[in-house]
Write an enzyme that holds these catalytic residues in place. Structure first.
Site, mmCIF file in Angstrom:
data_model
loop_
_atom_site.group_PDB
_atom_site.id
_atom_site.type_symbol
_atom_site.label_atom_id
_atom_site.label_comp_id
_atom_site.label_asym_id
_atom_site.label_seq_id
_atom_site.Cartn_x
_atom_site.Cartn_y
_atom_site.Cartn_z
ATOM 1 N N CYS A 151 0.850 -1.184 0.000
ATOM 2 C CA CYS A 151 0.000 0.000 0.000
ATOM 3 C C CYS A 151 0.889 1.238 0.000
ATOM 4 C CB CYS A 151 -0.901 -0.010 1.237
ATOM 5 S SG CYS A 151 -2.006 1.402 1.359
ATOM 6 N N HIS A 196 -8.923 -3.548 -2.776
ATOM 7 C CA HIS A 196 -8.034 -2.754 -1.919
ATOM 8 C C HIS A 196 -8.519 -1.308 -1.838
ATOM 9 C CE1 HIS A 196 -3.875 -1.806 -0.342
ATOM 10 N NE2 HIS A 196 -4.245 -0.597 -0.766
ATOM 11 N N GLU A 197 -8.831 -0.707 -2.986
ATOM 12 C CA GLU A 197 -9.238 0.705 -2.997
ATOM 13 C C GLU A 197 -10.623 0.893 -2.364
ATOM 14 O OE1 GLU A 197 -6.858 2.710 -3.470
ATOM 15 O OE2 GLU A 197 -5.568 1.160 -4.309
ATOM 16 N N HIS A 251 -10.193 0.971 1.292
ATOM 17 C CA HIS A 251 -9.754 2.293 1.762
ATOM 18 C C HIS A 251 -10.945 3.216 2.000
ATOM 19 C CE1 HIS A 251 -5.424 2.578 1.903
ATOM 20 N NE2 HIS A 251 -5.282 2.072 0.689
#
Length: 185
Positions: free
Chosen positions: A89, A131-132, A135
């Site tokens: 990351c 992953h995004e 976030h």
């Protein structure tokens, strides 16, 4: 072109759930342009708005020959088939850990005209979409690690040259105000 600095682990914005975009104006366009400029650097697959210090539900991606963005993304489909991948990351630089992700992912959201869009992918693209979106939900990939691996990751972060722990509070001292301000001289 505006490449924005990346917020690092420890900043509260990274663990705060984002706010959906409801106004599609020049500010939203600028945010999307900044995200696209910021992701357009070697070694980057995705950048979430939180990673540039913005609490809006937007991310950009640059995986292989695909470059784009999604506003108000939601994961609508994940395959049962999993992939084992080393994941890193930008907000936790130079540290990679084994992470399990779905092999295929589908994200739905909107574009700058508030028109529906769908982005799907397998392999690295699926990993990026998950992953995004994490976030934007206030989750870091290290939160998905096993307890032992997460403990090791946190230890590695504390020992990283980029990690700056919170400053210690200044020692408490007695301040004497002059008599003109109500104190004793």
């Amino acid at each position: 072109m505006t490449m924005r600095p990346i917020v690092r682990f420890g900043d509260p914005v990274l663990v705060t759930k984002t706010t959906p975009v409801t106004t599609f104006d020049q500010r939203t366009e600028k945010l999307v342009r900044d995200l696209l400029d910021t992701v357009d650097a070697p070694g980057r697959a995705g950048v979430a708005a939180t990673q540039i210090g913005v609490g809006s539900r937007v991310f950009s991606y640059a995986v292989e020959d695909r470059i784009g963005y999604v506003i108000n993304p939601e994961i609508v489909e994940l395959s049962e088939e999993l992939q084992d991948c080393d994941e890193g990351c930008l907000s936790i630089p130079r540290l990679w850990y084994h992470t399990e992700r779905a092999q295929r992912a589908v994200v739905k959201g909107v574009d700058l005209r508030n028109e529906p869009i769908t982005v799907e992918g397998t392999g690295l693209m699926a990993q990026c979409l998950q992953h995004e979106t994490d976030h934007l939900d206030g989750m870091l990939y290290i939160d998905r690690l096993s307890p032992e691996d997460r403990k090791r990751a946190l230890r590695d972060i504390r020992h990283s040259d980029w990690f700056l722990p919170a400053e210690k509070p200044a020692p408490t001292t007695t301040v004497r105000l002059p008599s003109a301000f109500g104190g004793n001289a």
